[in-house]
Structure formats: structure tokens, C-alpha cells
Design a protein around this motif. Structure first.
Motif, short mmCIF file in Angstrom:
data_model
loop_
_atom_site.label_atom_id
_atom_site.label_comp_id
_atom_site.label_asym_id
_atom_site.label_seq_id
_atom_site.Cartn_x
_atom_site.Cartn_y
_atom_site.Cartn_z
N TRP A 123 0.84 -1.21 0.00
CA TRP A 123 0.00 0.00 0.00
C TRP A 123 0.87 1.25 0.00
O TRP A 123 0.67 2.17 -0.79
CB TRP A 123 -0.89 -0.04 1.23
N SER A 126 2.91 1.48 -3.35
CA SER A 126 2.11 1.89 -4.51
C SER A 126 1.68 3.34 -4.34
O SER A 126 1.62 4.10 -5.31
CB SER A 126 0.90 0.98 -4.70
N GLY A 127 1.40 3.76 -3.10
CA GLY A 127 1.01 5.14 -2.86
C GLY A 127 2.12 6.11 -3.21
O GLY A 127 1.94 7.04 -4.00
N SER A 214 -1.87 -2.45 -7.69
CA SER A 214 -2.69 -1.35 -7.17
C SER A 214 -2.12 0.03 -7.47
O SER A 214 -2.63 1.04 -7.02
CB SER A 214 -2.90 -1.53 -5.66
N ILE A 218 -3.87 5.05 -8.37
CA ILE A 218 -3.36 6.25 -7.73
C ILE A 218 -2.53 7.08 -8.71
O ILE A 218 -2.57 8.31 -8.69
CB ILE A 218 -2.55 5.90 -6.44
N THR A 222 -3.59 10.83 -9.63
CA THR A 222 -2.68 11.95 -9.37
C THR A 222 -2.42 12.74 -10.65
O THR A 222 -2.45 13.97 -10.66
CB THR A 222 -1.34 11.43 -8.82
N GLN A 265 -6.15 6.79 -1.77
CA GLN A 265 -5.32 5.64 -1.41
C GLN A 265 -5.90 4.90 -0.20
O GLN A 265 -5.92 3.67 -0.19
CB GLN A 265 -3.88 6.13 -1.15
N SER A 268 -8.97 3.00 -1.14
CA SER A 268 -8.76 1.81 -1.98
C SER A 268 -8.39 0.58 -1.15
O SER A 268 -7.98 -0.43 -1.68
CB SER A 268 -7.69 2.08 -3.03
#
Lengths: 340, 317
Positions: A123, A126-127, A214, A218, A222, A265, A268
């Protein structure tokens, strides 16, 4: 000014009590709704808890089966069964898993500890990567990097997680032999001897798969936000005052985009959960995902219901954190106080 | 006050700070599939601003006033195509020169508080990347903004405060040209007047001020010259004294009609509406509403000098 006045007044004190109480009430309502819904789904499904328990080729007599069914209350009307189950839940009794022959709560606790590591790393990665990629792509809109990122993300968005996992496995583990083909620790190694390095090594491929699976959302989000914002008035003005693109990005864009991006984020979490279940299954990673698959395949009703509740709690937490962070990052909302 | 200065300037060397010649702005749009058409929003716009003067730009909404400001600063959206020439202190304003001057010498005062970053404290924002803090304090004090304002986020500012903050942004550098795009809506009459007086003072100190405004009364009171815009082009540029003297001192039927439509002159509107940018007539753009229209008005209407001003009308005398 408005915020301080609120906090100083009796209303501010009330708010401090009411707000968490409201959150708790909402969470409770959500759990009730999820439990009812999953209960209905399970009772309407072709799963027969008795058959799952004794096995399809059981030699048990019909009379014995009826006795077990009566003992479990399987012949009672559904609402009664639900209330009984819910009552047990309130006492902390989630039942015993048919698959693992152990209390559901223990399994969930153990499996979650594996999954949380996997999910949180994927997480965060990927963020951060997605945000950075989205910013870079948006700033050079229409350029080679932008086009590459866009294509990459759209392909990933439409690629199923399990397929990405299989691809990663066959390439990195089978063809190149760089990584183990599954599990969370070397096969055959006693649990006490498993080192941190072993765990990390086994995490790399599942994390990579889940991150890649994932990252698309994002990144595209963005990028889109940045493009919208570039035409916005405050960016125009900052540009008119001589700020370069780099300064615009650092001073205005990142913060203004981070706000909605963080929300996206956190929101999700639900998709992350789904992706994790698939990634874990492909890599035989002993987390909540493989437990879910196993429970579903074995008709393990108590475990399935338990997992459903905990997933709901997890997603709720994600959305709640998103809302709270929104208030922390946006000074306007913080002063208003009504962000949760 | 302005007349004396205007006449005193006659013999001096060229003090033109900004000169806009035949500016055209059109927006590329996709119509029905992939056919790209250009919508000309501004065409043949000419004006110039000299050091020490306020040029007020007036004209109805949609006459292209804000776009003019954005074009000078180079902040038009990507689908805008610009033609013509903009010169700053005698040099063509290229992309590079624009980047050098904006925020240091050329200052924009935008038209609404949403030109402020909602997530940045006001003080940091007003100082920007080129300003200095001492000048910010000075500007805030001048506009009656308390020092605490620096620590506020834009959402905490009242409408009037936000205006004053926006005006302060022009004072943190060393302005030579100020482009104010509707700086006074939302201000009290007192403060609006104070703002114009401050522009006057800056102009008197040698700054060139391009003042885009709807407030005709204040423009009449504080500017040196007025440019009247219609349908994206300059119809008339004349000393403010001519506008004050009334319609007979003016040259173009549009500016005459404009003066007639003011409350103090009896609110007399003329029939018709400003033509849409996608549907402009050939020849004079005002012909459709002009009381003095003749057949020749369908031909080209170049801008020409007349009685100490400029006019885009073949019949003007």
C-alpha cells in the motif's frame, strides 16, 4: 478563530464526546449490516455446513447427522440462527473453523499478522511510487514518459492480480530463480529458525505483485488531478508571479494533490484487500487471503463469516483514516471540524 | 491632474513601458470529431501604457479584458494561439523575458480570491519566490491588514481582506508594470477608492498601471487614459479628460454609447448585443449596433490617430 471558539465553548466539549461516539455507532451499524448480509448470503448458498463438517463421503448414519444438525440448530429458522450467532460474536466467540479445526478468532489473528505486513508495504509503496509517477507524468503531459505511464497504468488496471502474480512467479522464480516460488518462509525450516531475512525474502514477490496491481489507480488519479490543477487559478497566479514549474510543484501542487490522493489511497483499502487475497493464493502466502480461499473451497462457514466481518472493519478503518487525514491536511476542514 | 502631466510629457523621450500591437488570441476547439477550429476571441487589439500613467481598460463582459492580462503574462491555457506583438520596455516580450520579469517587474493583481493557494499561509504566499518580507509587512500595514493575517490561510480572509492581500502581492517586488484585473469588486466604496488612489500614487512614482476595471466612475476619477474594448478589440483610446467631458469629446460611436449608458447620464442603452466570437461580422465589429453605420462600414476598420487619441472607426472626426 472559529475553531478556538468552538473548543472553548461547552459545545466544543460535547463535540469531543459526540464525535467518537458517532464513529463507534456508525461502525457498529456497519458491522450489523455486513453480518446480516453475509449471513443471508451464506444461508442461501449451496454450502451445507453439515456436509462440510463431516465430509461428503462420510459414513455417518442419517440419524447421527440429524442429531448434529439439531444440536447445531441448523433446523431453526434463519433469524433465530442469526441471533444466536450474533450473540456468540458479542461474547467474542466466532466459532471453530472447519478447515483448521481451531477457533476462528485465532486463525484470523494469526493470518492477519502476515497479511497486514504484505498489504501495508504494498500500500505504502504503490502510494508513494504512484503519486510520484503521477506528478512526473502530469507535468510532462503528452510526453514520452507520460504516454508510457498512461499505457502502463491502463494495462495494469485491466490486468487481473492473479495473472500478474503468475507472471512474476514464472519469470522471477522459475526462469530466473531469484525468488522462492511461494510461502512466507523456507519450506521445512522450523518456525523458530525463520529469520527476518527469510520473511523479507519471501515477501518481495507478493509485495511487488500487489504494488504493481494497485499502483495504476493512484498514478492515473494523481496525473489527472495535476492536469486539472495546472489550469487552476492559483497556479496561473503563481506562474504569473514568476514561479517556475519546479517551484509550482513543490510549493503548491504536491500539497494540494496529496490531499485527495491520500483519500483515494485509503479508500482503496477494499480493492487492496481483494488483490491481496488473489496474490496470496498465487504465492501460497499464509495470510488472510489464502485462509479466505481455503474457507470458501471447504465451505467453512464460521471462518468465512469471521473474515467478512474483519474485512469490513479493515475497510471502515481505511475510510475513517482517510477522513481524519483530510481534516489534518486541509486547514479549512480542520477549523470546521465536521470532517468525520 | 492628469492633463498637466500628459502635456508635460509631450516633449520627453519615449516612456512607453508596454506596447501591444495587433494582438490576436484564438482558442483551438474540436468540433464534431477531430475537426479543429479556432475561435478568435481577441483580434487586432492595440494599446500602450507609459511609465507614470494609469491606462484604464473598460468594456463589457466578454470583451476580452482578462485574456489581455493573461496574454501579457503568458499564462493563457495551452489551446490558445496568440498573434501580434507585445513589447515591454522596447523589447519583444519573449517567453524568456516574460519568465525574467513576471513577479519581479511585471505584476499581476488577479480578479478573485481563488487565485490564492488554499493550502498555503497568506504571508508565505504573498512573499512568493521573488518578494521580500519587509515589503510584505509594509504593504500589509498600508492596507490595514493586521500582522496576524500573515499566518492565516486564505479561507479565513473576508472578501475585502482577500482583495487587499491580492493587491499587496504587487508590492513585494520592484514593480515597473502593474496589471490589475478587476481589483475592486468586493471592496467597500471607501476601500475601492483607496485602492485606486494607491494605484495613482504608484503611477505618480513612475510605475505603468494597466487597470482593467468595471468601475467606470473610479476609472474616470483616477486614470490618465481610457481604452474602450468591444468584442475583443480596441475601439477607442483617449485621454480620460475626453471621457469626462462627455460624448461630444469622444471619437467612436461605441464609447459615446458607453458614456450614455452610465447612470449619471440617464442610463440610455443601445439595442443589440456584443457579437459572439465565433460569429463576428466582416468589417467594423460594432457596425451591427452603430447609429452612424453606412455601407463602407463593411470594409476594413483600421485603428488610426485622431485628436490626441486613437480610434477604430472610418467615420470618426
Amino acid at each position: 478563530m472559529r475553531g478556538t471558539r468552538l473548543a472553548a465553548s461547552p459545545g466544543g466539549v460535547m463535540r469531543k464526546i459526540i464525535l467518537p461516539a458517532g464513529i463507534a455507532a456508525r461502525m457498529f451499524l456497519l458491522l450489523i449490516a455486513v453480518s446480516i448480509l453475509s449471513f443471508i448470503l451464506i444461508t442461501e448458498s449451496p454450502i451445507d455446513p453439515l456436509t462440510s463438517y463431516v465430509g461428503a463421503e462420510s459414513t455417518l448414519s442419517e440419524a447421527a447427522k440429524d442429531e448434529i444438525a439439531a444440536h447445531w440448530g441448523l433446523n431453526d429458522p434463519a433469524p433465530e440462527r442469526y441471533l444466536k450467532w450474533a450473540g456468540n460474536l458479542l461474547r467474542g466467540d466466532f466459532g471453530v473453523s472447519i478447515t483448521y479445526k481451531r477457533p476462528v478468532i485465532d486463525i484470523i489473528r494469526e493470518r492477519f499478522s502476515y497479511s497486514v505486513v504484505l498489504m501495508m508495504i504494498a500500500w505504502a509503496l504503490s502510494g508513494v511510487l504512484g503519486f510520484a509517477m503521477g506528478i512526473c507524468a502530469g507535468l510532462r503531459r503528452g510526453g514520452v514518459f507520460d504516454k508510457a505511464v498512461k499505457t502502463f497504468c491502463l494495462v495494469l488496471q485491466s490486468a487481473p492480480t492473479f495473472w500478474l502474480g503468475l507472471l512474476a512467479l514464472s519469470f522471477f522464480s522459475v526462469t530466473l530463480g531469484w525468488f522462492p516460488i511461494g510461502m512466507a518462509a523456507p519450506i521445512g525450516k522450523p518456525a523458530v529458525d525463520v529469520t527476518f531475512a527469510d520473511r523479507a525474502y519471501h515477501l518481495i514477490l507478493p509485495v511487488l505483485t500487489l504494488t504493481v496491481a494497485s499502483i495504476g489507480k493512484i498514478t492515473l488519479y494523481t496525473r489527472q488531478k495535476l492536469i486539472e490543477m495546472m489550469d487552476g487559478n492559483f497556479i496561473l497566479f503563481a506562474r504569473a508571479r514568476g514561479e517556475t514549474t519546479g517551484q509550482l510543484t513543490r510549493r503548491h501542487l504536491i500539497r494540494n494533490i496529496a490531499l485527495p490522493a491520500v483519500t483515494v489511497q485509503f479508500a482503496s483499502f477494499s480493492e487492496l484487500f481483494g488483490g491481496m487475497a488473489l496474490a496470496e493464493t498465487v504465492f501460497s502466502y499464509p495470510g488472510i487471503g489464502t485462509a479466505t480461499t481455503a474457507a470458501a473451497l471447504n465451505g467453512d462457514v464460521p471462518l468465512l463469516l469471521g473474515i467478512a466481518l474483519f474485512s469490513a472493519l479493515f475497510v471502515f478503518a481505511g475510510n475513517l483514516i482517510a477522513n481524519i487525514l483530510y481534516g489534518v491536511l486541509d486547514p479549512g476542514l480542520k477549523a470546521g471540524g465536521d470532517y468525520v | 491632474m492628469s492633463e498637466e502631466r500628459a502635456s508635460a510629457r509631450q516633449g520627453e523621450p519615449d516612456r512607453t513601458i508596454l506596447s501591444v500591437r495587433n494582438l490576436g488570441i484564438s482558442f483551438g476547439m474540436y468540433q464534431k470529431g477531430l475537426k479543429r477550429t479556432f475561435l478568435p476571441v481577441i483580434r487586432s487589439l492595440c494599446l500602450d501604457v507609459r511609465a507614470g500613467e494609469i491606462l484604464a481598460v473598460i468594456g463589457s463582459s466578454g470583451s476580452g479584458k482578462s485574456l489581455l492580462a493573461h496574454a501579457i503574462l503568458g499564462i493563457l491555457p495551452g489551446n490558445a494561439a496568440v498573434s501580434g506583438e507585445i513589447r515591454y520596455r522596447g523589447e519583444t516580450l519573449t517567453k524568456r523575458r516574460r519568465e525574467r520579469y513576471r513577479g519581479t517587474e511585471i505584476m499581476l493583481i488577479p480578479q478573485s480570491p481563488d487565485y490564492l493557494d488554499p493550502l498555503m499561509r497568506v504571508g508565505k504566499q504573498v512573499v512568493g519566490t521573488h518578494g521580500d518580507k519587509a515589503k510584505l509587512r509594509e504593504a500589509f500595514a498600508r492596507y490595514g491588514l493586521a500582522p496576524e493575517t500573515e499566518r492565516m490561510y486564505p479561507f479565513k480572509l473576508s472578501g475585502g481582506m482577500a482583495r487587499r492581500v491580492l493587491i499587496s502581492t504587487a508590492l513585494v517586488g520592484d514593480p515597473k508594470l502593474i496589471i490589475a484585473d478587476e481589483p475592486t469588486p468586493g471592496l467597500s466604496a471607501e476601500l475601492a477608492k483607496g485602492t485606486f488612489a494607491h494605484f495613482r500614487e504608484m503611477a505618480d512614482n513612475g510605475v505603468a498601471v494597466l487597470l482593467i476595471t468595471h468601475d467606470v466612475d473610479l476609472a474616470l476619477g483616477f486614470s490618465d487614459r481610457i481604452a474602450a474594448l468591444y468584442a475583443g478589440t480596441t475601439m477607442e483610446i483617449a485621454p480620460t479628460s475626453d471621457f469626462r467631458a462627455g460624448k461630444n469629446a469622444l471619437r467612436h460611436p461605441y464609447s459615446k454609447a458607453f458614456i450614455d449608458a452610465l447612470p449619471q447620464n440617464g442610463f440610455r442603452p443601445i439595442a443589440g448585443a456584443q457579437p459572439y466570437a465565433g460569429d463576428l461580422p466582416e468589417g467594423c465589429l460594432f457596425a451591427g449596433r452603430c447609429p452612424e453605420r453606412t455601407d463602407e462600414c463593411a470594409g476594413a476598420a483600421p485603428i488610426r490617430r485622431l485628436r490626441g487619441g486613437e480610434v477604430r472607426c472610418i467615420h470618426a472626426t
